[in-house]
Design a protein around this motif. Structure first.
Motif, PDB file in Angstrom:
ATOM      1  N   ASP A   1      68.277 -18.355 -22.860  1.00  0.00           N
ATOM      2  CA  ASP A   1      68.052 -16.902 -22.816  1.00  0.00           C
ATOM      3  C   ASP A   1      67.175 -16.526 -21.628  1.00  0.00           C
ATOM      4  O   ASP A   1      67.413 -15.512 -20.957  1.00  0.00           O
ATOM      5  CB  ASP A   1      67.409 -16.428 -24.122  1.00  0.00           C
ATOM      6  CG  ASP A   1      68.387 -16.409 -25.287  1.00  0.00           C
ATOM      7  OD1 ASP A   1      69.607 -16.410 -25.033  1.00  0.00           O
ATOM      8  OD2 ASP A   1      67.927 -16.403 -26.450  1.00  0.00           O
ATOM      9  N   LEU A   2      66.162 -17.350 -21.371  1.00  0.00           N
ATOM     10  CA  LEU A   2      65.298 -17.109 -20.209  1.00  0.00           C
ATOM     11  C   LEU A   2      66.104 -17.225 -18.915  1.00  0.00           C
ATOM     12  O   LEU A   2      65.963 -16.406 -18.008  1.00  0.00           O
ATOM     13  CB  LEU A   2      64.140 -18.106 -20.191  1.00  0.00           C
ATOM     14  CG  LEU A   2      62.790 -17.659 -20.739  1.00  0.00           C
ATOM     15  CD1 LEU A   2      61.769 -18.780 -20.601  1.00  0.00           C
ATOM     16  CD2 LEU A   2      62.294 -16.409 -20.028  1.00  0.00           C
TER      17      LEU A   2
ATOM     18  N   GLN B   1      67.917 -22.937 -26.806  1.00  0.00           N
ATOM     19  CA  GLN B   1      68.443 -21.578 -26.839  1.00  0.00           C
ATOM     20  C   GLN B   1      67.472 -20.593 -26.190  1.00  0.00           C
ATOM     21  O   GLN B   1      67.884 -19.685 -25.457  1.00  0.00           O
ATOM     22  CB  GLN B   1      68.753 -21.168 -28.275  1.00  0.00           C
ATOM     23  CG  GLN B   1      69.881 -21.979 -28.886  1.00  0.00           C
ATOM     24  CD  GLN B   1      70.325 -21.438 -30.222  1.00  0.00           C
ATOM     25  OE1 GLN B   1      70.545 -20.244 -30.362  1.00  0.00           O
ATOM     26  NE2 GLN B   1      70.466 -22.314 -31.199  1.00  0.00           N
ATOM     27  N   GLU B   2      66.188 -20.789 -26.443  1.00  0.00           N
ATOM     28  CA  GLU B   2      65.174 -19.958 -25.783  1.00  0.00           C
ATOM     29  C   GLU B   2      65.237 -20.137 -24.271  1.00  0.00           C
ATOM     30  O   GLU B   2      65.149 -19.151 -23.512  1.00  0.00           O
ATOM     31  CB  GLU B   2      63.791 -20.333 -26.304  1.00  0.00           C
ATOM     32  CG  GLU B   2      62.649 -19.586 -25.658  1.00  0.00           C
ATOM     33  CD  GLU B   2      61.285 -20.073 -26.124  1.00  0.00           C
ATOM     34  OE1 GLU B   2      60.283 -19.628 -25.534  1.00  0.00           O
ATOM     35  OE2 GLU B   2      61.219 -20.913 -27.045  1.00  0.00           O
ATOM     36  N   ASP B   3      65.400 -21.384 -23.831  1.00  0.00           N
ATOM     37  CA  ASP B   3      65.478 -21.640 -22.396  1.00  0.00           C
ATOM     38  C   ASP B   3      66.716 -20.988 -21.777  1.00  0.00           C
ATOM     39  O   ASP B   3      66.646 -20.409 -20.684  1.00  0.00           O
ATOM     40  CB  ASP B   3      65.505 -23.151 -22.133  1.00  0.00           C
ATOM     41  CG  ASP B   3      64.148 -23.806 -22.355  1.00  0.00           C
ATOM     42  OD1 ASP B   3      63.142 -23.074 -22.432  1.00  0.00           O
ATOM     43  OD2 ASP B   3      64.096 -25.044 -22.461  1.00  0.00           O
TER      44      ASP B   3
ATOM     45  N   GLU C   1      55.048 -22.907 -25.681  1.00  0.00           N
ATOM     46  CA  GLU C   1      55.246 -21.534 -25.221  1.00  0.00           C
ATOM     47  C   GLU C   1      55.721 -21.538 -23.772  1.00  0.00           C
ATOM     48  O   GLU C   1      55.195 -22.260 -22.928  1.00  0.00           O
ATOM     49  CB  GLU C   1      53.952 -20.738 -25.338  1.00  0.00           C
ATOM     50  CG  GLU C   1      54.077 -19.296 -24.881  1.00  0.00           C
ATOM     51  CD  GLU C   1      52.767 -18.539 -24.959  1.00  0.00           C
ATOM     52  OE1 GLU C   1      52.769 -17.328 -24.661  1.00  0.00           O
ATOM     53  OE2 GLU C   1      51.737 -19.166 -25.298  1.00  0.00           O
ATOM     54  N   ARG C   2      56.716 -20.708 -23.481  1.00  0.00           N
ATOM     55  CA  ARG C   2      57.265 -20.567 -22.136  1.00  0.00           C
ATOM     56  C   ARG C   2      56.758 -19.275 -21.500  1.00  0.00           C
ATOM     57  O   ARG C   2      56.736 -18.223 -22.154  1.00  0.00           O
ATOM     58  CB  ARG C   2      58.790 -20.486 -22.197  1.00  0.00           C
ATOM     59  CG  ARG C   2      59.499 -21.830 -22.072  1.00  0.00           C
ATOM     60  CD  ARG C   2      59.495 -22.626 -23.319  1.00  0.00           C
ATOM     61  NE  ARG C   2      60.501 -23.681 -23.219  1.00  0.00           N
ATOM     62  CZ  ARG C   2      60.364 -24.892 -23.712  1.00  0.00           C
ATOM     63  NH1 ARG C   2      59.250 -25.220 -24.379  1.00  0.00           N
ATOM     64  NH2 ARG C   2      61.314 -25.795 -23.597  1.00  0.00           N
TER      65      ARG C   2
ATOM     66  N   HIS D   1      64.180 -26.181 -28.157  1.00  0.00           N
ATOM     67  CA  HIS D   1      63.949 -24.881 -27.503  1.00  0.00           C
ATOM     68  C   HIS D   1      65.061 -24.503 -26.531  1.00  0.00           C
ATOM     69  O   HIS D   1      64.880 -23.597 -25.725  1.00  0.00           O
ATOM     70  CB  HIS D   1      62.599 -24.909 -26.759  1.00  0.00           C
ATOM     71  CG  HIS D   1      61.409 -24.968 -27.658  1.00  0.00           C
ATOM     72  ND1 HIS D   1      60.702 -23.856 -28.060  1.00  0.00           N
ATOM     73  CD2 HIS D   1      60.806 -26.032 -28.256  1.00  0.00           C
ATOM     74  CE1 HIS D   1      59.711 -24.217 -28.846  1.00  0.00           C
ATOM     75  NE2 HIS D   1      59.751 -25.526 -28.988  1.00  0.00           N
TER      76      HIS D   1
END
Length: 425
Positions: free
Chosen positions: A52-53, A48-50, A385-386, A46
């Motif tokens: 982006d966040l 890349q998601e982190d 889920e973040r 995860h």
């Protein structure tokens, strides 16, 4: 409360290897299987998601950590795929305008090194230095700032004196030996990192270590025994080790080592600060009736400046707050905690250049497992889920607005802290 951030202060976040999940080749997997057999925060899948966040929150700098056992699963055998992953992650940080700070050792060691005695065996310093060289040669064109070792005092104290961390020993002599070897390892790595990057053509290298510092106070300042034990606790837990790693000067419990010689061995002070210890005897303590976190640690914002000032007076260097945060599982008072600690450092007059909140997202907290949440971002460990917490939204506003206004404080921070309950109350 209202204050402005220092003009050169970058606000960021820190994360440790315990948010990666899945690695079974380190000393913590066998010691506390839950942490590495379950998903933790799943950073490996995860990330890349982190990132982006982080970018959406305005995070300016990020303390990234290498899991040694991933990149060197066997002695002298490096996993180029694992190294390539870290390289990709660092490049992605840079692409988002987030400055990386790379930590090379954060508590966990490969099983093959642990089988040889870990850092209790001074011969293993050579293994650590070979790993350090490989990481700098592989990543040094992307990263200019390094932490050699995270919280060497906590690593030695918990694993070799209290026995609550691997390898579970309870020996003052072992703790002393490990502290000594870690000080020597840092000093050797300090020179090695700078030399290696210079050979690569870079002159902007900064190297330090993440120093777990507490404020120590006698429970009764008028009691000479309380004053004695407070002073002695500070010396044994952090004072002597700090002097050895910064200046190459030894005093109990740091022993002699050929690599520990007088010099200057940090380009910045990395300060990890969470709490104050109130001391009345040889054991640690908490002040009566004080504000506390969900782990029972005292909330004492003034201590972050007190701790930073001590190391700055020891050796004048820029200061990075490499960790600061609070266990607040319901996210009730985290924003207030952050605001008050930021105000303390911004009003200190000290050259604080970085503030890394720990953690960016919830993770696995060593022997605390998944029960202690430190993140600005909530993680559902079942679904991964973040969700940005209110404290994360507050932090984003602080970065965007360059400080904390009265209105912002009232919106997010105007809440009481929990208070420590006395035994029998």
């Amino acid at each position: 409360m209202e204050f402005q951030l220092k003009p050169n202060l970058l606000l960021g976040a820190a994360a440790a290897t315990q948010i990666e999940a899945g690695d079974q080749n380190n000393n913590w997997y066998g010691w506390y299987r839950q942490g590495y057999s379950e998903n933790a925060a799943g950073r490996c899948s995860h990330w890349q998601e982190d990132l982006d966040l982080m970018s959406s929150m305005g995070i300016q700098c990020y303390r990234l950590e290498i899991e040694w056992s991933r990149v060197e699963p066997e002695d002298g055998v490096f996993d180029e795929t694992a190294i390539a992953h870290y390289r990709e992650e660092i490049q992605a940080l840079l692409d988002r305008g987030i400055r990386p700070l790379l930590t090379l050792h954060h508590f966990s060691t490969p099983l093959w090194l642990e089988a040889r005695g870990g850092f209790a065996n001074r011969d293993n310093i050579t293994c650590y230095l070979l790993y350090v060289r490989k990481m700098v040669e592989s990543l040094g064109d992307l990263v200019s700032e390094y932490i050699t070792v995270n919280e060497p005092n906590v690593y030695a104290f918990n694993g070799y004196f209290e026995g609550i961390w691997p390898p579970g020993r309870k020996s003052l002599l072992d703790m002393s030996r490990v502290m000594t070897n870690l000080a020597a390892a840092h000093i050797e790595a300090y020179g090695l990192i700078r030399k290696t990057r210079l050979q690569m053509g870079f002159t902007d290298t900064r190297v330090g270590f993440a120093n777990h510092l507490r404020s120590f106070a006698p429970r009764d300042p008028a009691n000479p025994l309380h004053r004695f034990w407070s002073s002695r606790a500070e010396q044994i837990f952090q004072g002597s080790l700090t002097r050895a790693m910064c200046l190459g000067r030894t005093a109990f419990p740091i022993g002699k080592h050929p690599s520990i010689v007088p010099g200057r061995y940090c380009d910045f002070h990395g300060v990890n600060y969470y709490t104050r210890s109130t001391v009345s005897g040889p054991a640690d303590g908490v002040a009566p009736g004080c504000a506390v976190s969900d782990l029972g640690w005292e909330i004492y914002p003034a201590g972050i400046a007190e701790a930073a000032r001590k190391v700055y007076e020891l050796l004048p260097r820029p200061i990075y707050i490499t960790e600061n945060g609070v266990c607040d599982n319901a996210d009730r008072f985290r924003a207030r905690y952050v605001a008050e600690h930021l105000r303390a450092i911004c009003g200190s007059g000290l050259p604080v250049e970085r503030y890394y909140h720990r953690c960016f997202c919830d993770g696995w907290e060593w022997t605390g497992g998944f029960a202690a949440r430190f993140g600005l971002v909530h993680v559902n460990f079942d679904t991964q889920e973040r969700t940005v917490k209110p404290s994360g939204k507050f932090y984003r506003r602080v970065i965007a607005e360059g400080g904390v206004s009265e209105a912002l404080y009232r919106e997010f921070c105007d809440v009481p802290y929990p208070a420590r309950q006395e035994e029998g109350a």
